[in-house]
Motif scaffolding. Sequence first.
Motif, PDB file in Angstrom:
ATOM      1  N   GLY A   1       4.344   2.844  -1.525  1.00 24.71           N
ATOM      2  CA  GLY A   1       3.592   2.111  -0.516  1.00 24.71           C
ATOM      3  C   GLY A   1       4.098   0.703  -0.297  1.00 24.71           C
ATOM      4  N   VAL A   2       3.561   0.076   0.735  1.00 27.14           N
ATOM      5  CA  VAL A   2       3.916  -1.296   1.114  1.00 27.14           C
ATOM      6  C   VAL A   2       2.633  -2.105   1.275  1.00 27.14           C
ATOM      7  CG1 VAL A   2       4.961  -2.771   2.876  1.00 27.14           C
ATOM      8  CG2 VAL A   2       6.048  -0.610   2.261  1.00 27.14           C
ATOM      9  N   ASP A   3       2.656  -3.318   0.762  1.00 28.49           N
ATOM     10  CA  ASP A   3       1.526  -4.248   0.867  1.00 28.49           C
ATOM     11  C   ASP A   3       2.053  -5.523   1.532  1.00 28.49           C
ATOM     12  OD1 ASP A   3      -0.674  -5.841   0.604  1.00 28.49           O
ATOM     13  OD2 ASP A   3      -0.967  -5.478  -1.535  1.00 28.49           O
ATOM     14  N   TYR A   4       1.597  -5.785   2.771  1.00 25.45           N
ATOM     15  CA  TYR A   4       2.086  -6.933   3.544  1.00 25.45           C
ATOM     16  C   TYR A   4       0.969  -7.947   3.736  1.00 25.45           C
ATOM     17  CZ  TYR A   4       3.436  -9.709   7.616  1.00 25.45           C
ATOM     18  OH  TYR A   4       3.709 -10.747   8.476  1.00 25.45           O
ATOM     19  N   THR A   5       1.254  -9.221   3.423  1.00 26.66           N
ATOM     20  CA  THR A   5       0.275 -10.295   3.606  1.00 26.66           C
ATOM     21  C   THR A   5       0.949 -11.495   4.251  1.00 26.66           C
ATOM     22  OG1 THR A   5      -0.912  -9.605   1.606  1.00 26.66           O
ATOM     23  CG2 THR A   5      -1.422 -11.784   2.485  1.00 26.66           C
ATOM     24  N   ALA A   6       0.342 -12.011   5.314  1.00 24.94           N
ATOM     25  CA  ALA A   6       0.789 -13.244   5.964  1.00 24.94           C
ATOM     26  C   ALA A   6      -0.265 -14.316   5.731  1.00 24.94           C
ATOM     27  CB  ALA A   6       1.006 -13.020   7.451  1.00 24.94           C
ATOM     28  N   THR A   7       0.132 -15.447   5.146  1.00 21.53           N
ATOM     29  CA  THR A   7      -0.806 -16.502   4.759  1.00 21.53           C
ATOM     30  C   THR A   7      -0.453 -17.804   5.448  1.00 21.53           C
ATOM     31  OG1 THR A   7      -1.108 -15.487   2.578  1.00 21.53           O
ATOM     32  CG2 THR A   7      -1.784 -17.780   2.814  1.00 21.53           C
ATOM     33  N   ASN A   8      -1.477 -18.476   5.968  1.00 17.69           N
ATOM     34  CA  ASN A   8      -1.322 -19.806   6.558  1.00 17.69           C
ATOM     35  C   ASN A   8      -2.154 -20.796   5.750  1.00 17.69           C
ATOM     36  OD1 ASN A   8      -2.777 -21.878   8.663  1.00 17.69           O
ATOM     37  ND2 ASN A   8      -0.605 -21.638   9.076  1.00 17.69           N
TER      38      ASN A   8
ATOM     39  N   LEU B   1      -2.082  -2.744   3.954  1.00 17.13           N
ATOM     40  CA  LEU B   1      -1.569  -2.008   2.794  1.00 17.13           C
ATOM     41  C   LEU B   1      -1.673  -0.513   3.049  1.00 17.13           C
ATOM     42  CD1 LEU B   1      -2.500  -2.564  -0.930  1.00 17.13           C
ATOM     43  CD2 LEU B   1      -3.042  -0.387   0.134  1.00 17.13           C
ATOM     44  N   PHE B   2      -0.665   0.229   2.584  1.00 14.82           N
ATOM     45  CA  PHE B   2      -0.776   1.688   2.575  1.00 14.82           C
ATOM     46  C   PHE B   2       0.032   2.261   1.420  1.00 14.82           C
ATOM     47  CE2 PHE B   2       3.036   0.980   5.124  1.00 14.82           C
ATOM     48  CZ  PHE B   2       3.908   1.957   4.663  1.00 14.82           C
ATOM     49  N   ASN B   3      -0.437   3.376   0.878  1.00 14.48           N
ATOM     50  CA  ASN B   3       0.249   4.117  -0.171  1.00 14.48           C
ATOM     51  C   ASN B   3       0.276   5.594   0.216  1.00 14.48           C
ATOM     52  OD1 ASN B   3       0.821   2.194  -2.497  1.00 14.48           O
ATOM     53  ND2 ASN B   3      -1.358   1.795  -2.190  1.00 14.48           N
ATOM     54  N   VAL B   4       1.439   6.197   0.122  1.00 12.28           N
ATOM     55  CA  VAL B   4       1.600   7.606   0.477  1.00 12.28           C
ATOM     56  C   VAL B   4       1.748   8.420  -0.806  1.00 12.28           C
ATOM     57  CG1 VAL B   4       2.996   9.295   1.724  1.00 12.28           C
ATOM     58  CG2 VAL B   4       2.734   6.970   2.632  1.00 12.28           C
ATOM     59  N   PRO B   5       0.858   9.411  -1.030  1.00 15.63           N
ATOM     60  CA  PRO B   5       0.933  10.218  -2.262  1.00 15.63           C
ATOM     61  C   PRO B   5       1.889  11.402  -2.118  1.00 15.63           C
ATOM     62  CG  PRO B   5      -1.044  10.781  -1.036  1.00 15.63           C
ATOM     63  CD  PRO B   5      -0.354   9.704  -0.242  1.00 15.63           C
ATOM     64  N   PHE B   6       2.593  11.696  -3.211  1.00 12.67           N
ATOM     65  CA  PHE B   6       3.471  12.867  -3.284  1.00 12.67           C
ATOM     66  C   PHE B   6       3.087  13.656  -4.533  1.00 12.67           C
ATOM     67  CE2 PHE B   6       5.776   9.537  -1.072  1.00 12.67           C
ATOM     68  CZ  PHE B   6       6.283  10.202   0.041  1.00 12.67           C
ATOM     69  N   ARG B   7       2.741  14.902  -4.355  1.00 14.19           N
ATOM     70  CA  ARG B   7       2.317  15.721  -5.480  1.00 14.19           C
ATOM     71  C   ARG B   7       3.534  16.226  -6.251  1.00 14.19           C
ATOM     72  NH1 ARG B   7      -1.297  21.267  -4.950  1.00 14.19           N
ATOM     73  NH2 ARG B   7      -1.426  21.740  -7.184  1.00 14.19           N
TER      74      ARG B   7
ATOM     75  N   ASP C   1      -5.549   1.912  -3.587  1.00 10.38           N
ATOM     76  CA  ASP C   1      -6.079   2.284  -2.284  1.00 10.38           C
ATOM     77  C   ASP C   1      -4.997   3.009  -1.505  1.00 10.38           C
ATOM     78  OD1 ASP C   1      -8.651   1.114  -2.500  1.00 10.38           O
ATOM     79  OD2 ASP C   1      -7.775  -0.863  -2.134  1.00 10.38           O
ATOM     80  N   LEU C   2      -5.403   3.996  -0.703  1.00  6.42           N
ATOM     81  CA  LEU C   2      -4.448   4.669   0.161  1.00  6.42           C
ATOM     82  C   LEU C   2      -4.097   3.807   1.363  1.00  6.42           C
ATOM     83  CD1 LEU C   2      -5.759   8.345   0.101  1.00  6.42           C
ATOM     84  CD2 LEU C   2      -3.858   7.355  -1.186  1.00  6.42           C
ATOM     85  N   ALA C   3      -5.047   3.021   1.848  1.00  6.69           N
ATOM     86  CA  ALA C   3      -4.796   2.125   2.972  1.00  6.69           C
ATOM     87  C   ALA C   3      -5.838   1.018   2.965  1.00  6.69           C
ATOM     88  CB  ALA C   3      -4.834   2.886   4.292  1.00  6.69           C
ATOM     89  N   LYS C   4      -5.464  -0.132   3.514  1.00 11.08           N
ATOM     90  CA  LYS C   4      -6.391  -1.257   3.589  1.00 11.08           C
ATOM     91  C   LYS C   4      -5.959  -2.195   4.712  1.00 11.08           C
ATOM     92  CE  LYS C   4      -7.942  -3.284  -0.165  1.00 11.08           C
ATOM     93  NZ  LYS C   4      -7.988  -4.106  -1.398  1.00 11.08           N
ATOM     94  N   VAL C   5      -6.941  -2.671   5.472  1.00 13.92           N
ATOM     95  CA  VAL C   5      -6.739  -3.723   6.464  1.00 13.92           C
ATOM     96  C   VAL C   5      -7.749  -4.813   6.150  1.00 13.92           C
ATOM     97  CG1 VAL C   5      -6.740  -4.343   8.907  1.00 13.92           C
ATOM     98  CG2 VAL C   5      -5.979  -2.066   8.207  1.00 13.92           C
TER      99      VAL C   5
END
Length: 326
Positions: A98-105, A82-88, A58-62
């Motif tokens: 990209g970076v995928d960040y998750t906070a869990t309780n 989450l976000f991913n940046v493409p480079f051709r 995915d390019l981005a996700k919330v």
Amino acid sequence: MSKKSVVVTALCHSFIEIVKYLNARLVFLPNFAISMRIVLSIVIVFCLYSGANCQYLDLAKVEYTVAPGDDANFSYNSKRILFNVPFRIHDKAYFFAGVDYTATNINLREEMDSYDKSDTDNFTEIDLNLTYTSMMNNDWRFGVQITPSVNSNLQDGLMSQDLLMSGVIVFVKDKKNSDSAKKPFRIIAGLSYSTNSRRPIPFPFISYYRKFHRKWSYNVGAPVSNVQYHISEKHRIKVYAEGDGFNAHIQNGVIVNEMDRANRLRMLLILTGLRYEYKVSKHIESYLNVTRTVFSDVQLRDDMENVFVPAIDNLMHYRIGLRCKI
């Protein structure tokens, strides 16, 4: 209209549409029963014995997930960005960073648990995704992803034990939108490795998608299996099964039963239920999942050995999100 208003409007519209279409189409749902037994069996095999951590790019996700556990001894919620940046690189090759960040309780409410739960309530996961993909012959695409990550309660800053590493090598043949394919399909196959899995060894996985009717399709494999009913071009409903969970480091550990020390918390859930998707635009999609756990496993571990395994009740599980996909 602000960006926040657009997101809220799309998600609210998704909720309204699922209620409307469920009322109109509920007659179709009993037909899924036999298929779901097969789907669920396959997913349990993949999730319990592989720990495969593959996912579609995915390019981005919330995303927000909650398992309230009103009548259970366990509950949790998580927030994910989450976000991913493409480079051709050239016409047929791309690099994604990209970076995928998750906070869990997590909230364990079992009275017999004799340990300090304050150190096992909140966990943070940060993945750095580095992906390369290029076209091959006969419409096959090759991809490789390396993901260093941090997964910990971060009680005393960053430690070496917080670091994990995973990687995926994948081959994809996608004919979902091809005019030449009489019945659209997609094949994804590869190898997955993760120090976050139950058995940190390379594991093969495969996922197969087929649209066998104008209104019906299915996907079998890892990490998600489902049967889909295509209500319209913008609306889809799925009966599906998937695995969810994580493996996190507990900094400084916790003493269990006054004698054992646990330094990791591992959670594995097998979920099955309904997913509704609303296509906001060509590349933007909102979704709502309503599922129930059919298998729940939470372990306090000392590296690779179980120290304590609390008895966990099955519970309802809800997820809402917005994604930008390729």
